[in-house]
Design an enzyme around this catalytic site. Structure first.
Site, PDB file in Angstrom:
ATOM      1  N   SER A  31       7.306  12.073  -1.217  1.00  0.00           N
ATOM      2  CA  SER A  31       7.190  11.645  -2.611  1.00  0.00           C
ATOM      3  C   SER A  31       7.386  12.832  -3.554  1.00  0.00           C
ATOM      4  O   SER A  31       6.885  13.917  -3.291  1.00  0.00           O
ATOM      5  CB  SER A  31       5.800  11.066  -2.884  1.00  0.00           C
ATOM      6  N   HIS A  62      11.379   5.646  -3.154  1.00  0.00           N
ATOM      7  CA  HIS A  62      12.042   6.154  -1.953  1.00  0.00           C
ATOM      8  C   HIS A  62      13.453   5.582  -1.877  1.00  0.00           C
ATOM      9  O   HIS A  62      13.630   4.390  -1.652  1.00  0.00           O
ATOM     10  CB  HIS A  62      11.288   5.736  -0.690  1.00  0.00           C
ATOM     11  N   HIS A  84       7.829   3.902   6.678  1.00  0.00           N
ATOM     12  CA  HIS A  84       6.431   4.114   7.032  1.00  0.00           C
ATOM     13  C   HIS A  84       5.926   2.994   7.941  1.00  0.00           C
ATOM     14  O   HIS A  84       6.371   1.854   7.844  1.00  0.00           O
ATOM     15  CB  HIS A  84       5.566   4.147   5.761  1.00  0.00           C
ATOM     16  N   TYR A  86       3.128   1.551   7.687  1.00  0.00           N
ATOM     17  CA  TYR A  86       2.439   0.505   6.907  1.00  0.00           C
ATOM     18  C   TYR A  86       3.394  -0.524   6.314  1.00  0.00           C
ATOM     19  O   TYR A  86       2.965  -1.578   5.842  1.00  0.00           O
ATOM     20  CB  TYR A  86       1.572   1.119   5.788  1.00  0.00           C
ATOM     21  N   GLU A  87       4.684  -0.237   6.352  1.00  0.00           N
ATOM     22  CA  GLU A  87       5.644  -1.225   5.848  1.00  0.00           C
ATOM     23  C   GLU A  87       5.841  -2.350   6.856  1.00  0.00           C
ATOM     24  O   GLU A  87       6.464  -3.361   6.537  1.00  0.00           O
ATOM     25  CB  GLU A  87       6.984  -0.559   5.550  1.00  0.00           C
ATOM     26  N   ALA A 114       3.608  13.850   0.540  1.00  0.00           N
ATOM     27  CA  ALA A 114       2.491  13.968  -0.398  1.00  0.00           C
ATOM     28  C   ALA A 114       1.255  13.553   0.388  1.00  0.00           C
ATOM     29  O   ALA A 114       1.315  12.625   1.194  1.00  0.00           O
ATOM     30  CB  ALA A 114       2.710  13.041  -1.580  1.00  0.00           C
ATOM     31  N   MET A 212      -0.003   9.244   5.213  1.00  0.00           N
ATOM     32  CA  MET A 212       0.410   8.009   5.890  1.00  0.00           C
ATOM     33  C   MET A 212       1.770   8.168   6.580  1.00  0.00           C
ATOM     34  O   MET A 212       2.481   7.181   6.800  1.00  0.00           O
ATOM     35  CB  MET A 212       0.496   6.867   4.868  1.00  0.00           C
ATOM     36  N   SER A 213       2.133   9.396   6.899  1.00  0.00           N
ATOM     37  CA  SER A 213       3.441   9.617   7.537  1.00  0.00           C
ATOM     38  C   SER A 213       3.360  10.854   8.428  1.00  0.00           C
ATOM     39  O   SER A 213       2.278  11.291   8.804  1.00  0.00           O
ATOM     40  CB  SER A 213       4.514   9.830   6.451  1.00  0.00           C
ATOM     41  N   ASN A 236      -3.423  14.838  -4.699  1.00  0.00           N
ATOM     42  CA  ASN A 236      -4.742  14.423  -5.207  1.00  0.00           C
ATOM     43  C   ASN A 236      -5.791  14.865  -4.214  1.00  0.00           C
ATOM     44  O   ASN A 236      -5.460  15.160  -3.066  1.00  0.00           O
ATOM     45  CB  ASN A 236      -4.793  12.883  -5.339  1.00  0.00           C
ATOM     46  N   HIS A 248      -1.036   5.208  -6.725  1.00  0.00           N
ATOM     47  CA  HIS A 248       0.274   5.713  -6.294  1.00  0.00           C
ATOM     48  C   HIS A 248       0.970   6.398  -7.471  1.00  0.00           C
ATOM     49  O   HIS A 248       1.708   7.368  -7.300  1.00  0.00           O
ATOM     50  CB  HIS A 248       1.115   4.563  -5.748  1.00  0.00           C
TER      51      HIS A 248
END
Ligand code: HPA
Length: 274
Positions: A31, A62, A84, A86-87, A114, A212-213, A236, A248
């Site tokens: 990101s 993306h 990802h 989660y997709e 990120a 998450m990656s 963050n 996000h």
């Protein structure tokens, strides 16, 4: 031959003629870095849509394509947009692009993302060089019949992140006057951000950043004996470490703000990897 390898080879055959540069370095953009490729010597691009059977990302911000070109004199392939877990993709899908870039010739994998900081010494906008990882909260991409053509059944993971590459990143950040934190990246499935106690759990387990990656990609690349390095942009602090709820939008805003510094660090580091 396993079905996964056959699929990888079919994918590779379908694009072989469109790979205009034999890459040395494969770079995965996280990101905020989506436009990094605009600043390099681009030779050609290849949309993921054009690759038969290739997973295409659904996350806003993306893009989905490979960019072939040169950073300085170094031939690179850049993944502009990753998929990802989660997709809803399988782990085999998630790491297919990494395996494909290895087939194209890439020996070095440079991962960026990120991530949320869980180390109290970190601040939003920091960069963290990944020195190790915890990937146990997502399925290993190596589950299933081993792809013998790529690597061994039980690969060693003592040095996932290559010490020589880490040293290049350290020296480059020092020379550019960019502060570089170091630490362990922990991958969770997402897509929800963590609860405060999940962030605490990550810290207790020894993580410095959570995302998450990346970790699954590094496992697949290490299986193939690629040399790997990675940097997280700490967009963050983890949930519960500040009063603010996470979004996000905030992640993207912080990543965008520090992107120029991040790009300079990536460019100079790649040049030194020649
Ligand atoms: N948690 C998980 N993934 C993330 C975060 C976070 O706080 N920030 C950016 N990616």
């Amino acid at each position: 031959m396993t079905a996964a390898y056959e699929r990888l080879m079919n994918c590779y055959e379908s694009i072989r003629d469109k790979v205009s540069v034999r890459p040395k370095v494969a770079l995965v953009l996280g990101s905020g870095l989506g436009d990094y490729a605009d600043g390099i010597k681009v030779v050609s691009t290849l949309d993921y849509h054009e690759i038969s059977g290739f997973p295409v990302s659904t996350v806003s911000g993306h893009k989905g394509r490979f960019v072939f070109g040169y950073v300085g004199e170094v031939p690179v392939v850049i993944m502009q947009g990753r998929v990802h877990y989660y997709e809803g993709y399988s782990m085999e899908d998630v790491v297919l692009p990494i395996r494909l870039m290895k087939q194209m010739g890439a020996e070095i994998l440079f991962l960026t993302n990120a991530a949320g900081g869980v180390n109290f010494n970190f601040h939003a906008g920091d960069f963290m060089m990944i020195t190790d990882q915890i990937s146990d909260f997502v399925p290993s991409p190596l589950i299933g019949p081993n792809i013998e053509e790529l690597g061994e059944r039980f690969p060693d993971m003592s040095h996932i992140y290559d010490e020589k590459l880490c040293q290049i990143l350290r020296e480059t950040s020092h020379d550019l006057g960019i502060n570089l934190q170091e630490g362990t990246y922990l991958q969770l499935t997402g897509p929800n951000f963590e609860s405060p106690h999940e962030v605490r759990m990550c810290r207790i387990l020894g993580a410095d950043a959570v995302g998450m990656s990346t970790a699954c990609e590094a496992v697949a690349a290490n299986h193939m004996k690629m040399q790997i390095c990675g940097i997280s942009c700490i967009s963050n602090l983890g949930c519960g470490m500040t009063d603010q709820p996470l979004s996000h939008v905030e992640v993207k805003e912080t990543a965008d703000q520090v992107a120029p510094k991040f790009k300079a660090l990536i460019t100079e580091s790649i040049i030194r990897m020649a």
